[in-house]
Design an enzyme around this catalytic site. Structure first.
Site, PDB file in Angstrom:
ATOM      1  CD  GLU A 149      -0.779  -4.821  -6.539  1.00  0.00           C
ATOM      2  OE1 GLU A 149      -0.537  -3.825  -7.238  1.00  0.00           O
ATOM      3  OE2 GLU A 149      -0.278  -4.989  -5.402  1.00  0.00           O
ATOM      4  NE  ARG A 155      -3.904  -0.021   0.771  1.00  0.00           N
ATOM      5  CZ  ARG A 155      -4.831  -0.429  -0.088  1.00  0.00           C
ATOM      6  NH1 ARG A 155      -5.006   0.188  -1.241  1.00  0.00           N
ATOM      7  NH2 ARG A 155      -5.582  -1.457   0.188  1.00  0.00           N
ATOM      8  NE  ARG A 156       1.096   4.096  -5.910  1.00  0.00           N
ATOM      9  CZ  ARG A 156       2.080   3.521  -6.559  1.00  0.00           C
ATOM     10  NH1 ARG A 156       3.260   3.424  -6.015  1.00  0.00           N
ATOM     11  NH2 ARG A 156       1.898   3.010  -7.748  1.00  0.00           N
TER      12      ARG A 156
END
Length: 108
Positions: free
Chosen positions: A79, A9-10
């Site tokens: 993903e 997660r960014r």
């Protein structure tokens, strides 16, 4: 083809993902790490292809990583689902994830 696909997660996972990739690269392990900001158009399919083409799937779990996975269009969820469907998750057989808020979702 890469040895591993790193999913993260960014928010909260970006630095960890870069450090992991760098550390593995020093050991001769090539990892695919998505550094692009825009997830649209052909990029979507290229990202999913990268998961299918990688030998392994690494998910970096930081605080809040799974919070948005209740949304079917969430990228981390997509993903994970692609990795499970591509049989890249060798260490566990995941069919359902239970989030901290006790929200249940399936990976299909």
């Amino acid at each position: 083809m890469s040895d591993a696909f790193i999913s993260y997660r960014r928010e909260g996972g970006y630095l960890m993902a870069q450090l992991l990739r760098s550390s593995l690269k020093d050991k001769g392990i090539y990892c695919y790490l998505d550094l692009e900001e825009d997830h649209s158009g052909q990029f979507d399919e290229r990202l999913l292809d990268a998961i299918r083409d990688s030998s392994n799937f690494i998910l970096i779990l930081t605080r809040g990583t799974l919070d948005r996975c209740v949304n079917k269009d969430d990228w981390v969820r997509r993903e994970i689902a692609e990795a499970v469907n591509s049989k890249k998750c060798y260490s566990c057989n995941v069919s359902r994830l239970y989030l901290a808020q006790r929200i249940e979702w399936t990976l299909s």
